[in-house]
Each structure stands twice: as structure tokens, then as C-alpha cells.
Design an enzyme around this catalytic site. Structure first.
Site, PDB file in Angstrom:
ATOM      1  N   THR A 135      -0.517   3.529   8.486  1.00 43.93           N
ATOM      2  CA  THR A 135      -0.746   3.123   9.878  1.00 43.93           C
ATOM      3  C   THR A 135      -0.321   1.679  10.126  1.00 43.93           C
ATOM      4  O   THR A 135      -0.307   0.860   9.202  1.00 43.93           O
ATOM      5  CB  THR A 135      -2.257   3.283  10.201  1.00 43.93           C
ATOM      6  N   ASP A 136      -0.039   1.381  11.386  1.00 47.92           N
ATOM      7  CA  ASP A 136       0.276  -0.006  11.755  1.00 47.92           C
ATOM      8  C   ASP A 136      -0.965  -0.905  11.707  1.00 47.92           C
ATOM      9  O   ASP A 136      -0.852  -2.131  11.741  1.00 47.92           O
ATOM     10  CB  ASP A 136       0.918  -0.069  13.152  1.00 47.92           C
ATOM     11  N   GLU A 137      -2.158  -0.279  11.618  1.00 47.29           N
ATOM     12  CA  GLU A 137      -3.387  -1.085  11.682  1.00 47.29           C
ATOM     13  C   GLU A 137      -3.541  -1.991  10.465  1.00 47.29           C
ATOM     14  O   GLU A 137      -4.320  -2.941  10.493  1.00 47.29           O
ATOM     15  CB  GLU A 137      -4.608  -0.170  11.859  1.00 47.29           C
ATOM     16  N   TYR A 161     -11.543   0.989   8.035  1.00 49.58           N
ATOM     17  CA  TYR A 161     -10.457   1.987   8.023  1.00 49.58           C
ATOM     18  C   TYR A 161      -9.136   1.337   7.624  1.00 49.58           C
ATOM     19  O   TYR A 161      -8.474   1.767   6.678  1.00 49.58           O
ATOM     20  CB  TYR A 161     -10.324   2.651   9.403  1.00 49.58           C
ATOM     21  N   LYS A 165      -6.762   1.796   4.241  1.00 51.44           N
ATOM     22  CA  LYS A 165      -5.355   2.240   4.286  1.00 51.44           C
ATOM     23  C   LYS A 165      -4.456   1.183   3.638  1.00 51.44           C
ATOM     24  O   LYS A 165      -3.500   1.508   2.932  1.00 51.44           O
ATOM     25  CB  LYS A 165      -4.903   2.497   5.740  1.00 51.44           C
TER      26      LYS A 165
END
Ligand code: NAD
Ligand code: TYD
Length: 368
Positions: A135-137, A161, A165
Site C-alpha cells: 500500500t501507499d500508506e 496497519y 505493511k
């Protein structure tokens, strides 16, 4: 030529299920084995149209079960892992981070260990690929004028989260660097589309409008996300797996930044229009304000902000475009309309989801 056999982890989840349908249609001679623990977010019915395909197999199991993964890799002669399985909801990671560490970190490591043991057995290296879906997060939060996230943007995860990741991304990288595992990683922006569990913003808003429930906007509603239609994400993963360079990372996105408030307002307008055009919708969803000719936007409610809420995400997909020729096919206009139409046409799917955990969750959040 040997058959390509994929192990798709988390294939009963939102993006995994879309990926399975995409892949079986595009590569009908490939075999697809799904491994999914069927957590609250996994739905076997999302795969029902694949169940009759002789090239498809569903295995109910956990990525943490290294013996099971080992057996599957050997027994099915799997040469490609596409790793979607994860705990994926930021709000849940704030209230219960442990499951995120277990699945996203320890689970990814279990898969890497199994892949290493089967594919790099010390004597020969079997042709293989481990594609990690991220993810970009992991890149943290952007200010209004910051450049979008590129592949070399430093990691700065802010939620349990995104931290979990980020940890998994590093493990995947390390297994390439240290052991020579043939990995690729893609970091994608927020997805939307069919089969998305209705705790995420877009399906939550659609269902709450249909049921006349409030539309909770965290904080001032000015947080920005960069939205991509799920099939365009699948197309991007396909390109990375077929044309990407082993060991590299690719950011996938559609250059489509929206504030949360604008997106919710847009969905309200599109549903008001749909109800005005189709009288049957008022009979099906009598609790919706749109059924009485009132505005769905009357349900918008500003609520307490999410702790540590990232302000803005935006993906710079230049590398994917330049190196792989990646171009998303859906505009936001077409993608969001398709998504709403899918939800209106697939009431049985979301009713099945709502009858279980969504209903409990929704009731707890909003008092029933
Ligand atoms: P999801 O929550 O809808 O689905 C996750 C799936 O993984 C479910 O089917 C669940 O049953 C399964 N699963 C969870 N723990 C498992 C375990 N221990 N063993 C086996 N299966 C398990 O998630 P999603 O939105 O489809 O996201 C898929 C992947 O894409 C995730 O890795 C996520 O980080 C990444 N991603 C998601 C988005 C997005 O907007 N949804 C954007 C970028 C990247
Ligand atoms: P979400 O779909 O949970 O994805 P993510 O947190 O991974 O980006 O949320 C998207 C945005 O919408 C995020 O800024 C939080 C906000 N949001 C709300 O304002 N209200 C809600 O009820 C939800 C679920 C999200």
C-alpha cells in the site's frame, strides 16, 4: 511449456477476488489456487463464479500455517505467489493491532520461509515469483503541496496497519537481497469497486444511504485519498509480474485525488439521480432519503477524527507508466458509476455480508 500455477493468498477478500476473476479470464490456461483464512473480510461467495472452473481451487487455511503452505507449493507445483492476505482496515488496527502483526508481518514471513524452502532448495533454483501486494500508506502522510509518493520516498508509516505493511515490505526486500528470492512489490493507492467489504469508505457510504443511516465523516472531511478502480490495480499487478524487474518496487495509482467530503457528496448525488430515474429503487430501499425525494447528503454527519489520521496520500505512478506502459482504463466517473451499479445489482452479496459481521459492526458504531 509448464503450466503457470498461482497461489493467491487472501483471494476471498476484496482485491484478491477481483484479481482471481481478472486472471482466470485473461489467462484461462493458468491454474489459480486461493489460500484464505476467511476472516470477517473474506467471502467465499465473492469467488462463486470461479468455483466451477477446473483450473481453480479454494483452500481454507491460514498463511501462518507454514506446513500447509509448504504442502501446497509442492503438491500443486506452484511457481507464482501473489500475496494479498492481510488485515487491511486502519480503524481496526487502531483498536486491535495484534492481528495486524500476526498476519501482515509474521504471516508474510511464514510465506517467504515456505517459498525459500521450496523454490531455493539449495541444489537448484526453480523458476518462481513472489509478488507482494502493498500500500501507499507505508510512505506516511503528505502536506498539501508535497510531491506524490515515488518508489524512493522514505517510509514513514503512521498507523499499526501501515507499520505492519511496511515491515512486510522490508522482509520481502530482504529475502530477495539475502537469499535471491525472486520478488516484486507493488504499492498501490486506495482501491474501490465490486466485492469491497462495507467498512471501507465507499461501500459504507453507499449502503448507509440505501438504509437511511448517517454518513460519518471523520474530522473536517478534507483528508485526501488517491482512488483507483480495483481492476486497474489488478492490471497493474499483472504488468509488474510479467514485465517488472525482479527485486524492484512499483507504485500503482491513477492520479485521482479526492477529499473525503467531495467523494461522499458525489456518491450522494449519484444515488439521488439513480432513485429519481428508477422508481423500483424506492420500493427496494424505502428508508433511504433518496426514496422520498430528499437529498442523501442530509445524512452527512461529521464525527470525531480517527487518531493519527493521515492527511493526504498521492501516488506518483511515473515508473509504472514509463517502464511498464501502465495506464488505468477507468476514469473516476466511470469507475464510481460501475461500483454503485454493481452494489445495486448485487444485493444478495452485501446482504450476506451484512447479516454477519457488518451488521454487528454497524450496530456497534452507530447504535443500530
Ligand atoms: P481485505 O481485507 O478485503 O481482504 C483480506 C483477505 O485476506 C480476506 O479474504 C481475509 O480472509 C484474508 N486473510 C486475512 N488474514 C489471513 C491469514 N492469516 N491467512 C490467510 N488469509 C487471510 O483486503 P483488500 O482490501 O482486498 O487488500 C488486499 C491487499 O491489498 C492487502 O495486502 C492490502 O494491504 C493491500 N492494499 C489494499 C488497498 C485497498 O484500498 N483496499 C490498497 C492498496 C493495497
Ligand atoms: P478507508 O476506506 O478506511 O481507507 P484508508 O483509511 O485506508 O485510506 O478510509 C478512507 C478515508 O475515509 C480515510 O481518510 C478515512 C475516511 N473515513 C471517514 O471519514 N468515515 C468513515 O466512516 C470511514 C470508514 C473512513
Amino acid at each position: 511449456m509448464t503450466q503457470t500455477t498461482l497461489l493467491v493468498t487472501g483471494g476471498a477478500g476484496f482485491i484478491g477476488a477481483n484479481f482471481v476473476h481478472y486472471w482466470l479470464e485473461k489467462y484461462p490456461t493458468d491454474r489459480v489456487v486461493v489460500l484464505d483464512a476467511l476472516t470477517y473480510a473474506g467471502n467465499r461467495t465473492s469467488l462463486s463464479s470461479a468455483e466451477d472452473n477446473p483450473n481453480f481451487r479454494f483452500v481454507h487455511g491460514n498463511i501462518l500455517d507454514i506446513d500447509l503452505v509448504d504442502d501446497l507449493l509442492r503438491g500443486e507445483q506452484i511457481n507464482t505467489i501473489v500475496h494479498f492476505a492481510a488485515e487491511s482496515h486502519v480503524d481496526r488496527s487502531i483498536t486491535g493491532p495484534d492481528a495486524f502483526i500476526d498476519t501482515n508481518v509474521v504471516g508474510t514471513h511464514a510465506l517467504l520461509k515456505a517459498a525459500k524452502s521450496v523454490w531455493l532448495n539449495g541444489r537448484s533454483t526453480l523458476p518462481h515469483r513472489f509478488h507482494h501486494v502493498s500500500t501507499d500508506e507505508v510512505y506516511g502522510s503528505l502536506g498539501p503541496d508535497d510531491p506524490a509518493f515515488a518508489e524512493d520516498t522514505p517510509y514513514a508509516p503512521n498507523s499499526p496497519y501501515s507499520a505492519s505493511k511496511a515491515a512486510s515490505d522490508h522482509l520481502v526486500r530482504a529475502y530477495h537481497h539475502t537469499y535471491g528470492l525472486q520478488v516484486t512489490t507493488s504499492n498501490c493507492s486506495n482501491n474501490y469497486g465490486p466485492y469491497q467489504f462495507p467498512e471501507k469508505l465507499i461501500p459504507l457510504v453507499v449502503l448507509n444511504i440505501l438504509h437511511g443511516k448517517s454518513l460519518p465523516i471523520y474530522g473536517d472531511g478534507k483528508n485526501i485519498r488517491d482512488w483507483l478502480y480495483v481492476e486497474d490495480h489488478c492490471r497493474g499487478i499483472d504488468l509488474v509480474m510479467k514485465k517488472g524487474t525482479v527485486g524492484e518496487v512499483y507504485n500503482i495509482g491513477g492520479n485521482n485525488e479526492w477529499t473525503n467530503l467531495d467523494i461522499v457528496t458525489l456518491i450522494c448525488r449519484l444515488l439521488d439521480e439513480a432513485f429519481a430515474k428508477d422508481q423500483i429503487l424506492s420500493q427496494r430501499f424505502p428508508s433511504s432519503p433518496s426514496s422520498a425525494g430528499q437529498k442523501a447528503s442530509s445524512l452527512i454527519t461529521f464525527v470525531k477524527d480517527r487518531p493519527g489520521h493521515d492527511r493526504r496520500y498521492a501516488i506518483d505512478a511515473t515508473k509504472c507508466r514509463a517502464k511498464l506502459g501502465y495506464v488505468p482504463q477507468e476514469s473516476f466517473e466511470t469507475g464510481i458509476r460501475k461500483t454503485i451499479t454493481w452494489m445495486l445489482n448485487n444485493e444478495a452479496w452485501w446482504r450476506a455480508v451484512m447479516d454477519g459481521s457488518y451488521r454487528e459492526w454497524l450496530d456497534k458504531q452507530y447504535g443500530g
